[in-house]
Design a protein around this motif. Structure first.
Motif, PDB file in Angstrom:
ATOM      1  N   THR A 171     -13.165  68.028  37.494  1.00  0.00           N
ATOM      2  CA  THR A 171     -14.380  67.481  36.889  1.00  0.00           C
ATOM      3  C   THR A 171     -14.713  66.195  37.539  1.00  0.00           C
ATOM      4  O   THR A 171     -15.558  65.790  37.845  1.00  0.00           O
ATOM      5  N   GLN A 175     -15.561  66.570  41.087  1.00  0.00           N
ATOM      6  CA  GLN A 175     -17.023  66.964  41.358  1.00  0.00           C
ATOM      7  C   GLN A 175     -17.752  65.892  40.957  1.00  0.00           C
ATOM      8  O   GLN A 175     -18.984  65.489  41.695  1.00  0.00           O
ATOM      9  N   THR A 176     -17.570  65.024  40.061  1.00  0.00           N
ATOM     10  CA  THR A 176     -18.488  63.886  39.523  1.00  0.00           C
ATOM     11  C   THR A 176     -18.611  62.960  40.698  1.00  0.00           C
ATOM     12  O   THR A 176     -19.688  62.198  40.998  1.00  0.00           O
ATOM     13  N   ASP A 189     -20.609  64.314  43.512  1.00  0.00           N
ATOM     14  CA  ASP A 189     -21.931  64.452  43.355  1.00  0.00           C
ATOM     15  C   ASP A 189     -22.685  63.061  43.465  1.00  0.00           C
ATOM     16  O   ASP A 189     -24.102  62.983  43.402  1.00  0.00           O
ATOM     17  N   LEU A 219     -18.296  71.369  29.069  1.00  0.00           N
ATOM     18  CA  LEU A 219     -18.833  70.972  30.441  1.00  0.00           C
ATOM     19  C   LEU A 219     -20.488  70.630  30.378  1.00  0.00           C
ATOM     20  O   LEU A 219     -20.987  70.091  31.147  1.00  0.00           O
ATOM     21  N   ASN A 266     -22.382  67.685  31.821  1.00  0.00           N
ATOM     22  CA  ASN A 266     -23.185  67.540  32.855  1.00  0.00           C
ATOM     23  C   ASN A 266     -24.533  67.075  32.744  1.00  0.00           C
ATOM     24  O   ASN A 266     -25.323  66.409  33.541  1.00  0.00           O
ATOM     25  N   ARG A 267     -25.175  67.434  31.264  1.00  0.00           N
ATOM     26  CA  ARG A 267     -26.367  67.011  30.945  1.00  0.00           C
ATOM     27  C   ARG A 267     -26.385  65.097  30.938  1.00  0.00           C
ATOM     28  O   ARG A 267     -27.345  64.822  31.300  1.00  0.00           O
ATOM     29  N   GLU A 313     -26.182  63.878  34.546  1.00  0.00           N
ATOM     30  CA  GLU A 313     -27.344  63.845  35.219  1.00  0.00           C
ATOM     31  C   GLU A 313     -28.383  62.844  34.872  1.00  0.00           C
ATOM     32  O   GLU A 313     -29.159  62.173  35.590  1.00  0.00           O
TER      33      GLU A 313
END
Length: 705
Positions: free
Chosen positions: A426, A429-430, A433, A541, A545-546, A549
């Motif tokens: 995670t 990926q963070t 991103d 998760l 993610n929300r 974002e």
């Protein structure tokens, strides 16, 4: 030549006013029909003369193209917003032009006749006018080698050149040159305003308009047509029309000779390899629109090969970039969205750019970045999304993110380690991103250098997930791609052509064990150990993610502010002691001013991280650990590589039993010794190599202190 085209719209009737767009010979191509509403409003309907349809053609000539085609190249063109303004200036003798459809349709306008010309852009006095002018200027400068200048229309500037006091002190919204002429302005006021602005673009420093004593912008000559050379003119016209029909393609090649095409689509430009599926689909669609049927595979292949040859032998050479580009003192970040927008970053700040001079390649895995925004909490918004134990670890992760924006590298390899449940994937990926999102975000371990090169060709950030170990050959490849090195491989298994790749890329690796067993890899790495997350603090998760974002635009904005700061300060930064990856360290130090960190905080954290990496490199490397244990028992040792290998295997069998990590051959063992030299030196253990005796036997001397 008639100034009116006798057309009648089935519903709107006859136009109140017509503005005719012509080709180079003066032949009508497009008619902008203006209709007046009873309430005082207006609307325009286009008429395609060649197709006899009430629809604007896909490729549209510029207004007054016939006049511009016959004018001297050094005569400036005044570009305005709308045919009414162009007609008003033309009546005074100026060479003027505009586009049909305004800024939204500018991409469909063929600006080629303006190539190499000086273009004075007079925008309307409102925000849309400024945006339209900026978009036009960028296209003229980057694609047509023209010299554009935007007149900075303001009430103050206009009043300065209004000696007869004809205009109001407050300009209404949308005020334009037609309003000025209607109020009584003539050539003297217009020339004075244009002459007051000098070009401030590269390679052009003279005023755009000559002095009033020689008014180059005034020319009362109307275009003439040579009927005796009608065959030549017809050929020129056919060439123009043919170009207009294929105006969406620009063929070029990379410095390595790879053929590319630039496609104009929906108001933006896309760059694709000529061998890509995207181009094949585009050619198929273009053939269908033209012929009403799908082309054969043979026809498509013939067309593609023809375009490839034109690109290789006739096209200009341009570099191609993935996600991040550097041109001069400006960095460009590809947002990856459908409009192909980029972020231009300079020492003054950053802004969204619709048409970047940098040419980006895209892979189908690329995901879009959000449009960045600013937030008072800046980079601190990132804290809640990273599982780190200390402030120093947080600073190192932010530093790695900033390093990804460095124009050329080298880039430190980020290695995340930790037990199961520490959010390694995670976190990886963070981080990715925020720079180079893709789907999938992470990949499995590459099996070969070729796999690594393919990934590097299509990604700016290389992220590999859940690694258990790194083979020596892949460790060498990671080192080369992070700090700069060339790769070569066959293009296809069936041919002998070689594909060369020479670039640097940020790398992100994660796994449960510490992956930097090789000292040369650890020397280029930032190692972060993530703690296990207790069950009470775990988050789903989906909710993670929300929240991320929502915060991502502000975190990206904070990173871009730091990058702009680094661009402005990089030349003034000096390091008293240059660590390994000194360019990276200097870059982050230059950005510290916008991050809220105390002066020197990054270098302290970086030094501590490198010390931890050295310790991990020793503890996970059997060669280094066994030599360290040997010198702890005896202060010095001298002998050949074979004798040292045998000595270490006898004294420390548990450390040296694995033939993969403790080489058996003399050549591989000698290479392993040289790799551990730097890390042992930092532990006050020196290792030297010399030749002794008549036979020149290579002797290794190891000593403490």
């Amino acid at each position: 030549m008639s100034s009116v085209i006798p057309v009648h719209h089935p519903k709107a009737g006859t136009a109140d006013t017509q503005h005719i767009y012509r080709n180079t010979l003066g032949k009508p191509v497009l008619v902008a029909n203006r209709f007046e509403r009873r309430d005082g409003g207006k609307f325009f309907l286009p008429y395609d003369v060649a197709q006899d349809t009430w629809k604007a053609p896909q490729s549209r000539p510029i207004y007054n193209l016939d006049r511009i085609a016959q004018a001297d190249l050094d005569q400036p063109v005044i570009w305005v917003e709308g045919e009414k303004c162009a007609d008003a200036l033309t009546a005074l003798g100026y060479l003027t032009s505009t586009s049909f459809g305004g800024s939204k349709a500018l991409s469909k306008t063929d600006l080629t006749p303006l190539a190499g010309r000086t273009v004075i852009i007079w925008p309307d006095h409102d925000q849309p006018g400024q945006e339209y002018a900026a978009q036009l200027a960028e296209q003229l400068l980057t694609r047509h080698k023209a010299t554009p200048i935007i007149l900075p229309i303001s009430a103050e500037l206009v009043k300065t050149h209004d000696p007869r006091d004809l205009l109001s002190t407050i300009l209404p919204k949308g005020w334009d040159v037609a309003d000025a002429i209607a109020a009584g302005w003539g050539c003297s006021e217009i020339d004075a305003l244009a002459n007051s602005v000098a070009c401030n673009l590269p390679n052009a420093t003279i005023p755009y308009v000559q002095a009033q004593t020689k008014p180059a912008v005034n020319d009362n000559q109307f275009p003439t047509y040579d009927t005796e050379n009608s065959q030549t003119d017809s050929l020129r016209n056919d060439t123009y029309e043919q170009t207009a029909n294929v105006d969406d393609l620009e063929l070029w090649k990379t410095p390595q000779g790879e053929p590319y095409v630039t496609i104009r689509s929906k108001g933006h430009f896309e760059h694709w390899p000529l061998g890509s599926t995207t181009l094949r689909n585009y050619l198929s669609y273009a053939h269908y629109k033209s012929e009403g049927k799908a082309p054969s595979n043979a026809a498509l292949d013939d067309k593609r090969r023809m375009l490839e040859g034109m690109a290789r032998f006739e096209g200009e050479t341009h570099p191609v970039f993935s996600r991040v580009a550097s041109i001069g003192r400006t960095l460009y970040l590809d947002l990856g969205n459908e409009d192909w927008q980029t972020i231009a970053i300079t020492s003054e700040g950053w802004q969204v750019v619709d048409h970047s001079p940098a040419r980006f390649r895209r892979s189908h895995a690329m995901q879009a970045l959000p449009t960045p925004e600013r937030h008072p909490d800046g980079i601190n918004l990132l804290r809640k999304f990273l599982n780190v134990e200390t402030e120093a670890d947080f600073q190192m992760l932010v530093a790695w993110l900033l390093g990804c924006f460095h124009p050329k590298g080298p880039y430190p390899i980020l290695i995340l380690s930790g037990e199961q449940g520490s959010a390694k994937s995670t976190t990886a990926q963070t981080l990715r991103d925020l720079i180079d999102p893709a789907s999938p975000s992470t990949r499995s371990t590459p099996n070969s250098e070729q796999d690594l090169v393919i990934a590097a060709m299509h990604n700016h950030v290389l992220s590999f997930d859940n690694l258990s170990t790194i083979r020596p050959s892949m460790a060498d490849a990671f080192c080369r791609i992070a700090t700069g090195g060339g790769f070569g491989t066959r293009k296809l298994h069936t041919d002998s052509d070689e594909v060369l790749f020479n670039a640097t890329r940020p790398c992100l690796l994660n796994g449960i064990p510490d992956l930097a067993a090789r000292p040369d890899l650890a020397d280029r790495a930032i190692g972060i150990h993530l703690p296990a997350i207790p069950p009470s603090k775990r988050q789903s998760l989906g909710s993670f993610n929300r929240e991320f974002e929502k915060a991502k635009p502000f975190i990206l904005g904070a990173l871009l502010d730091a990058v702009a700061c680094a661009l402005g300060r990089i030349d003034t930064v000096t390091l008293t002691e240059a660590p390994r990856m000194a360019d990276f360290a200097k870059w982050v130090v230059a950005a510290e001013g916008t991050l809220g960190w105390p002066q020197g905080a990054f270098l302290d954290s970086y030094s501590a991280n490198r010390a931890q990496s050295d310790q991990a490199a020793v503890e996970s490397n059997p060669v280094a650990l066994s030599i360290l244990s040997l010198i702890e028992q005896q202060r010095t040792w001298s002998g050949t590589a074979t004798e040292l290998r045998q000595k270490l295997r006898v004294c420390f069998p548990a450390l040296t039993e694995d033939s993969h990590s403790f080489p058996r051959s003399e050549a591989r063992f000698g290479a392993a010794l040289r790799r551990v030299q730097p890390v042992l030196r930092r532990r006050d253990i020196t290792m030297s190599f010399s030749r002794e005796g008549k036979t020149g036997v290579r002797v290794i001397q190891i000593a403490s202190g």
